[in-house]
Enzyme design. Sequence first.
Site, short mmCIF file in Angstrom:
data_model
loop_
_atom_site.label_atom_id
_atom_site.label_comp_id
_atom_site.label_asym_id
_atom_site.label_seq_id
_atom_site.Cartn_x
_atom_site.Cartn_y
_atom_site.Cartn_z
N GLY A 61 -78.87 -66.34 81.46
CA GLY A 61 -79.42 -65.54 80.50
C GLY A 61 -80.88 -66.06 80.09
O GLY A 61 -81.70 -65.10 79.60
N LYS A 68 -85.53 -73.32 82.22
CA LYS A 68 -84.42 -72.97 81.14
C LYS A 68 -85.52 -72.62 79.92
O LYS A 68 -86.22 -73.43 79.40
CB LYS A 68 -83.64 -73.85 80.62
CG LYS A 68 -82.82 -73.63 79.41
CD LYS A 68 -81.62 -74.82 79.51
CE LYS A 68 -80.72 -74.45 78.17
NZ LYS A 68 -79.63 -75.41 78.01
N ASP A 113 -82.65 -63.34 73.80
CA ASP A 113 -84.09 -63.41 73.99
C ASP A 113 -84.67 -64.17 75.19
O ASP A 113 -85.65 -64.14 75.40
CB ASP A 113 -84.98 -63.90 72.57
CG ASP A 113 -84.55 -64.95 72.35
OD1 ASP A 113 -83.89 -66.02 73.19
OD2 ASP A 113 -85.10 -65.65 71.29
N GLY A 114 -83.71 -64.59 75.92
CA GLY A 114 -84.10 -65.49 77.18
C GLY A 114 -84.88 -66.66 76.76
O GLY A 114 -85.41 -67.28 77.73
N ARG A 133 -85.18 -78.16 84.72
CA ARG A 133 -84.12 -79.08 85.04
C ARG A 133 -83.95 -79.04 86.67
O ARG A 133 -84.52 -78.23 87.16
CB ARG A 133 -82.98 -78.41 84.52
CG ARG A 133 -82.79 -77.91 83.13
CD ARG A 133 -81.34 -77.77 82.66
NE ARG A 133 -80.94 -76.45 83.01
CZ ARG A 133 -79.97 -75.90 82.50
NH1 ARG A 133 -79.28 -76.69 81.48
NH2 ARG A 133 -79.32 -74.73 82.88
N ARG A 168 -71.57 -73.44 88.49
CA ARG A 168 -70.60 -73.85 87.54
C ARG A 168 -69.21 -73.47 87.84
O ARG A 168 -68.92 -72.39 88.67
CB ARG A 168 -70.88 -73.27 86.26
CG ARG A 168 -72.42 -73.63 85.68
CD ARG A 168 -73.20 -72.36 85.26
NE ARG A 168 -74.63 -72.89 84.96
CZ ARG A 168 -74.99 -73.41 84.04
NH1 ARG A 168 -74.22 -73.70 82.80
NH2 ARG A 168 -76.25 -73.72 83.80
N ASP A 217 -68.21 -72.19 81.67
CA ASP A 217 -69.54 -71.94 82.37
C ASP A 217 -70.43 -73.21 81.94
O ASP A 217 -71.45 -73.20 82.56
CB ASP A 217 -70.08 -70.63 81.70
CG ASP A 217 -70.03 -70.66 80.19
OD1 ASP A 217 -69.17 -70.89 79.56
OD2 ASP A 217 -71.18 -70.43 79.51
N ASN A 218 -69.94 -74.14 81.26
CA ASN A 218 -70.68 -75.20 81.03
C ASN A 218 -70.21 -76.39 81.88
O ASN A 218 -70.62 -77.76 81.57
CB ASN A 218 -70.85 -75.60 79.58
CG ASN A 218 -71.76 -74.49 79.01
OD1 ASN A 218 -72.65 -73.98 79.40
ND2 ASN A 218 -71.54 -74.59 77.67
N ASP A 253 -75.74 -78.50 80.65
CA ASP A 253 -76.21 -77.43 79.57
C ASP A 253 -75.98 -78.53 78.28
O ASP A 253 -75.10 -78.33 77.46
CB ASP A 253 -75.18 -76.42 79.52
CG ASP A 253 -75.74 -75.40 80.35
OD1 ASP A 253 -76.67 -75.64 81.18
OD2 ASP A 253 -75.04 -74.10 80.07
P1 AMP Z 1 -74.51 -71.94 76.32
O1 AMP Z 1 -73.11 -71.81 75.98
O2 AMP Z 1 -75.54 -72.09 75.50
O3 AMP Z 1 -74.77 -72.61 77.61
O4 AMP Z 1 -74.78 -70.26 76.88
C1 AMP Z 1 -73.96 -69.18 77.19
C2 AMP Z 1 -74.37 -68.02 77.56
O5 AMP Z 1 -75.33 -67.54 76.82
C3 AMP Z 1 -75.17 -68.25 78.98
O6 AMP Z 1 -74.79 -67.13 79.72
C4 AMP Z 1 -76.43 -68.19 78.61
O7 AMP Z 1 -77.42 -68.03 79.50
C5 AMP Z 1 -76.52 -67.37 77.40
N1 AMP Z 1 -77.68 -67.87 76.44
C6 AMP Z 1 -77.65 -68.76 75.43
N2 AMP Z 1 -78.91 -68.44 74.86
C7 AMP Z 1 -79.45 -67.35 75.06
C8 AMP Z 1 -80.69 -66.76 74.89
N3 AMP Z 1 -81.38 -67.48 73.99
N4 AMP Z 1 -81.12 -65.79 75.54
C9 AMP Z 1 -80.36 -65.35 76.71
N5 AMP Z 1 -79.25 -65.95 76.92
C10 AMP Z 1 -78.71 -66.97 76.31
MG MG Z 2 -74.48 -72.59 79.55
#
Ligand code: AMP
Ligand code: MG
Length: 492
Positions: free
Chosen positions: A99, A116, A128-129, A179, A186, A259-260, A269
């Site tokens: 994301g 990232k 917001d990416g 990274r 994953r 997913d982590n 992550d």
């Molecule tokens: P995480 O648990 O932080 O590793 O993220 C879980 C999911 O949310 C993954 O698919 C990430 O890419 C997505 N994600 C986390 N933060 C953002 C963000 N600010 N914008 C877009 N996707 C996000």
């Molecule tokens: Mg993640």
Amino acid sequence: MTVDAPAPPAANGLRWRNRFAALGPDFHTRLMPTPLPAPYWVGRSAAVAGELGLSSDWLASDAALAAFTGNQGLEGSTPLASVYSGHQFGVWAGQLGDGRALLLGETDGGLEVQLKGAGRTPYSRMGDGRAVLRSSIREFLASEAMHALGIPTTRALCVTGSDAPIRRETIETAAVVTRVAPSFIRFGHFEHFAYSGQHEQLRQLADFVIDSFYPDCRHTAKFAGNPYAALLEAVSERTAAMVAQWQAVGFCHGVMNTDNMSILGLTIDYGPFQFLDAFNTAHICNHSDTQGRYAYNRQPNIAYWNLFCLGQALLPLIGEQELALAALESYKTVFPAELEARMRAKLGLLQPQPGDRALIDGILKLLAQDRVDYTIFWRRLSHFAADGNASPVRDLFLDRAALDAWLLQYSERLAQSDQGQSADLMLKTNPKFVLRNHLGELAIRQAREKDFAGVTSLQALLENPFDEHPGFEAQASFPPDWASTIEISCSS
Ligand code: AMP
Ligand code: MG
């Protein structure tokens, strides 16, 4: 599957081969990063640049600053975001994906380079990416700290920042971490294709992972020669070894969603992670984890739970449930064996002996009972093994009688082997410096004022965590009282 012929190296010294990209559009979406205004350097790792074969002159250039912020294409790269799914906090979360991460490509040395925080992707959902400066500095320092501790991890080449405002609980500023890892695949990538019934793609992914990273799985006699069961076993073993290292060093990941979890058994992550201060086995480092699912002492079971999810995802390829269960069994032997070996090294015990388990359990019980600082205890014990002075160790405990009884047993055990060798091993096993929350926090506060000296000096300590670094005693000392008020959540 076609692989492009290697191109000549670009001005930055990189050659690309992009094997993941070659898997095709079912696995990812190609797109360019979204630029950020007026980027600046926050931190860089010369060691990671060296591993990539990236010229250090070029890494210092404005072209590199632009490329690693996502403001300018990196010559020869083909940026893409990959799709994955996963279980979050024990619940199936459906499709997730990169994301806010963009894979720039894979170098011909077999290392993938990923940005990232470089903008929205088709998998951003409501996000917001972006990534904020705070979490990006934490990920950068943690990646390099874990590597220096000998713990398998994704690496971090650099962090760049921008004053672009980013909304979290408060308004913060943006940053991008670059990274580096052999692969960012994953468990969730496999779950994605299994749960959506795309079994051909599931096979393609598994074949890619086996051929690229686990070629021995093709030649195993175990599991009736089933390479996918062999893959599950190999991943279980790597994951077991990684989590044993986490437990031994006192690392809490904080968000062990499927997913982590890296298919290569790398720590990946870095979000609300923490290195333990006081030894509390039930410690929860993630403020968003209200149930304590990812508490320190639950990490080994959660890793197994996650492997079970991976096993279910691989089942269409493995065929028989019995084989999948047999492959997972390895975790139950490898994890305790690895943990015991790590703890024995922490104690400087060179050869295994029958009483070791009791000695390990005995000290962990006392550490927990008195909430002793985990890192300081092991470092002081290492010096005790070297010089025989018990006072600095005794000072850490309330129950001195219990500690003395344990020390007596321990000293007898140490005396059976070469004590100098034991002390050497301990000083190379028990770090003086770990990335405590408050150390990261101080560097982050300074960085917000555009002073990155704190990041750089902390990085230097963490890159050589077993060295004494005279003059930096404060960074090896107890956390201040305010450290326990730091709240690190999933917000990053
Ligand atoms: P995480 O648990 O932080 O590793 O993220 C879980 C999911 O949310 C993954 O698919 C990430 O890419 C997505 N994600 C986390 N933060 C953002 C963000 N600010 N914008 C877009 N996707 C996000
Ligand atoms: Mg993640």
